[in-house]
Design a protein around this motif. Structure first.
Motif, PDB file in Angstrom:
ATOM      1  N   PHE A   5       0.826  -1.196   0.000  1.00 21.39           N
ATOM      2  CA  PHE A   5       0.000   0.000   0.000  1.00 21.39           C
ATOM      3  C   PHE A   5       0.868   1.257   0.000  1.00 21.39           C
ATOM      4  O   PHE A   5       2.031   1.230   0.391  1.00 21.39           O
ATOM      5  CB  PHE A   5      -0.912   0.026   1.244  1.00 21.39           C
ATOM      6  N   ARG A   6       0.241   2.340  -0.455  1.00 18.44           N
ATOM      7  CA  ARG A   6       0.830   3.662  -0.307  1.00 18.44           C
ATOM      8  C   ARG A   6      -0.163   4.527   0.457  1.00 18.44           C
ATOM      9  O   ARG A   6      -1.359   4.209   0.512  1.00 18.44           O
ATOM     10  CB  ARG A   6       1.134   4.290  -1.669  1.00 18.44           C
ATOM     11  N   THR A   7       0.321   5.585   1.071  1.00 19.63           N
ATOM     12  CA  THR A   7      -0.555   6.464   1.833  1.00 19.63           C
ATOM     13  C   THR A   7      -0.912   7.694   1.003  1.00 19.63           C
ATOM     14  O   THR A   7      -0.048   8.356   0.436  1.00 19.63           O
ATOM     15  CB  THR A   7       0.118   6.913   3.146  1.00 19.63           C
ATOM     16  N   SER A  14      -5.485  10.952   5.972  1.00 24.42           N
ATOM     17  CA  SER A  14      -4.738   9.957   5.196  1.00 24.42           C
ATOM     18  C   SER A  14      -5.484   8.636   5.131  1.00 24.42           C
ATOM     19  O   SER A  14      -6.294   8.312   6.002  1.00 24.42           O
ATOM     20  CB  SER A  14      -3.355   9.737   5.824  1.00 24.42           C
ATOM     21  N   ILE A  15      -5.201   7.869   4.076  1.00 28.98           N
ATOM     22  CA  ILE A  15      -5.808   6.555   3.891  1.00 28.98           C
ATOM     23  C   ILE A  15      -4.867   5.724   3.041  1.00 28.98           C
ATOM     24  O   ILE A  15      -4.148   6.241   2.184  1.00 28.98           O
ATOM     25  CB  ILE A  15      -7.198   6.672   3.227  1.00 28.98           C
ATOM     26  N   GLU A  16      -4.843   4.412   3.287  1.00 25.94           N
ATOM     27  CA  GLU A  16      -3.995   3.523   2.511  1.00 25.94           C
ATOM     28  C   GLU A  16      -4.687   3.109   1.220  1.00 25.94           C
ATOM     29  O   GLU A  16      -5.864   2.743   1.214  1.00 25.94           O
ATOM     30  CB  GLU A  16      -3.633   2.285   3.335  1.00 25.94           C
ATOM     31  N   VAL A  17      -3.922   3.162   0.126  1.00 24.11           N
ATOM     32  CA  VAL A  17      -4.404   2.810  -1.206  1.00 24.11           C
ATOM     33  C   VAL A  17      -3.487   1.722  -1.753  1.00 24.11           C
ATOM     34  O   VAL A  17      -2.274   1.772  -1.527  1.00 24.11           O
ATOM     35  CB  VAL A  17      -4.376   4.049  -2.129  1.00 24.11           C
ATOM     36  N   PRO A  18      -4.017   0.702  -2.439  1.00 25.19           N
ATOM     37  CA  PRO A  18      -3.141  -0.311  -3.034  1.00 25.19           C
ATOM     38  C   PRO A  18      -2.028   0.343  -3.851  1.00 25.19           C
ATOM     39  O   PRO A  18      -2.283   1.273  -4.627  1.00 25.19           O
ATOM     40  CB  PRO A  18      -4.099  -1.112  -3.925  1.00 25.19           C
ATOM     41  N   LEU A 123       3.067   7.935  -7.646  1.00 22.98           N
ATOM     42  CA  LEU A 123       1.608   7.876  -7.633  1.00 22.98           C
ATOM     43  C   LEU A 123       1.101   8.539  -6.359  1.00 22.98           C
ATOM     44  O   LEU A 123       1.646   8.350  -5.278  1.00 22.98           O
ATOM     45  CB  LEU A 123       1.124   6.423  -7.691  1.00 22.98           C
ATOM     46  N   GLY A 124       0.033   9.301  -6.509  1.00 20.81           N
ATOM     47  CA  GLY A 124      -0.538   9.986  -5.350  1.00 20.81           C
ATOM     48  C   GLY A 124       0.114  11.317  -5.042  1.00 20.81           C
ATOM     49  O   GLY A 124      -0.323  12.009  -4.114  1.00 20.81           O
ATOM     50  N   SER A 125       1.132  11.716  -5.798  1.00 22.70           N
ATOM     51  CA  SER A 125       1.828  12.979  -5.525  1.00 22.70           C
ATOM     52  C   SER A 125       1.045  14.189  -6.020  1.00 22.70           C
ATOM     53  O   SER A 125       1.312  15.323  -5.622  1.00 22.70           O
ATOM     54  CB  SER A 125       3.203  12.974  -6.191  1.00 22.70           C
TER      55      SER A 125
END
Length: 466
Positions: A5-7, A14-18, A123-125
């Protein structure tokens, strides 16, 4: 496990995402909060949303609110999505917020992350594209989601349903023409009536479908004006001047369909009457199809103890216990599809009337039911045509036998001898078992030659040809 996972962060924290998922925090929250059933937002709707993102970026760039680099990144990502290259990254349930916000953000997040991958950012940045500030620029879920439903509905009807419906109409028309000389007994109230040709009977079916087709096409006119540029409630807050007209033009170019800007966005965003109307016309098609296959099911019932006027293709065994039994399975499948569509229409009708003030909160239901109905009707029409209609054959021996035995042929005598006397002939023939001809001669109302001249089934089926 932690490495899977990434945060990610959003306004709630915040939440964890695959780790490899292209979606972000808001999509992940929706997956957790709306684990309801197996129905997912249709990919056709996702593709239409992607085209809206593509068009919005082009228009925003043209109007000076988005730079060339960000435009190109959005266009490239949106095109890939619309081409079906990232379907696995749109996993959200239909049963979510009534505006479709999570699905709109799903698009925004995936496009943002595709841009991150393309430019070597994590990813997610949210670099170089921010999901809200860039991808969702000049938009709100409240205008893009109903617009996407309208676009997807028009496209699927025009490119999928109508062509298949035309093939079914053509197939029925061919049968009608081929059977124009086969005279048979008509039936009203499921009782014997005066004659018609089998071609005339089938012509009613093809005309029903042609009329339903016309109704559907007329309903699409109401879906061409798009609410894009209305943003949150229809005022156009946070969108540049002329954004609404320019994005409608861009969508029209992308789809090759005559989309335009809605003159009153409040009406389209606060209600979805055009979508409800289109669904109603799909329901009317279902009503026509249900009547037609019920007719076919009756006319083919038998083979020895029923009408047995039509012989259907034998596609599969009909019973696990009765050897040799063959059932009208295509009629049954079509009937179930039609009833399902009628039920989906009821839900859309309720959803359409269930909005409050400036927004209708039943958008995912309306979009899902419309696209599901189009899919079901297309597939059922295709199956019915290929596996039944094209292979139907008339049982001319049975048709002729039933025609000869019909008491309602006596109707042709009424103008000559009167209704009451014709009734006496019919009742006498029925009670004694003699033919109408014998009964008429017995009462001395007409002689044999007159009877043969007046009671002519071919002329009765085509009285204006005399």
């Amino acid at each position: 496990m932690t490495n899977s996972f990434r945060t990610e962060n959003d306004s709630l924290g915040s939440i964890e995402v695959p780790r490899e998922a292209l979606w972000g925090a808001q999509t992940q929250r929706s997956l957790l909060n709306f684990a309801i059933g197996q129905d997912q937002i249709p990919m056709k709707l996702i593709y239409s949303l992607a085209r809206i993102k593509q068009a919005a970026s082009i228009v925003n760039n043209r109007l000076g609110t988005l730079d060339d680099n960000k435009r190109d990144l959005i266009v490239n990502a949106a095109c890939e999505i619309a081409m079906g290259k990232h379907d696995a990254h749109f996993p959200l349930s239909v049963w979510q917020t009534g505006s479709g916000t999570q699905t709109n953000m799903n698009l925004n997040e995936v496009i943002s992350n595709l841009a991150s991958k393309a430019t070597g950012k994590p990813l997610g940045s949210h670099l170089p594209l921010h999901p809200n500030d860039d991808v969702n620029q000049s938009q709100s879920t409240n205008d893009v989601f109903p617009a996407a439903i309208q676009i997807a509905t028009v496209q699927e009807i025009q490119t999928t349903l109508i062509p298949e419906l035309d093939l079914l109409i053509e197939s029925l028309t061919k049968k009608s023409n081929a059977w124009s000389e086969i005279v048979k007994i008509g039936r009203t109230h499921l009782q014997d009536a005066v004659p018609l040709t089998l071609g005339q009977e089938v012509s009613a079916w093809s005309t029903q479908l042609s009329t339903a087709r016309e109704r559907i096409e007329v309903s699409l006119r109401e879906l061409y004006p798009l609410p894009l540029g209305g943003t949150a409630i229809g005022t156009g807050l946070n969108s540049p001047k002329n954004f609404d007209s320019e994005i409608a033009t861009e969508i029209s170019l992308l789809t090759n369909l005559p989309f335009s800007k809605a003159n009153n966005k409040f009406a389209i965003m606060g209600s979805h009457d055009g979508l409800v109307n289109a669904m109603s016309q799909l329901k009317m098609l279902a009503v026509s199809l249900l009547k037609i296959v019920n007719d076919i099911r009756l006319l083919s019932c038998g083979p020895r103890a029923g009408f047995s006027e039509l012989q259907l293709p034998e596609n599969e065994p009909g019973s696990s216990i009765m050897p040799g039994k063959v059932n009208p399975t295509q009629c049954e499948a079509m009937s179930m599809v039609c009833m399902q569509v009628i039920g989906l229409d009821t839900a859309v009708t309720m959803g359409g009337g269930g909005g409050h003030l400036q927004m209708n909160a039943y958008k995912p239901l309306i979009g899902f039911n419309l696209l599901k109905s189009i899919e079901l009707l297309h597939d059922a029409c295709r199956s019915c045509r290929k596996n039944m209609v094209e292979g139907i054959r008339p049982n001319e021996e049975k048709i002729a036998k039933d025609l000869q035995q019909s008491l309602m042929l006596v109707t042709a005598l009424s103008p000559k001898i009167g209704y009451d006397n014709a009734t006496k002939i019919a009742k006498y023939a029925y009670e004694t078992g003699v033919s109408l001809r014998e009964a008429a001669v017995n009462f001395n109302y007409v002689d044999e030659d007159e009877f043969d001249q007046l009671v002519n089934p071919i002329l009765m089926a085509n009285p204006k040809s005399k």
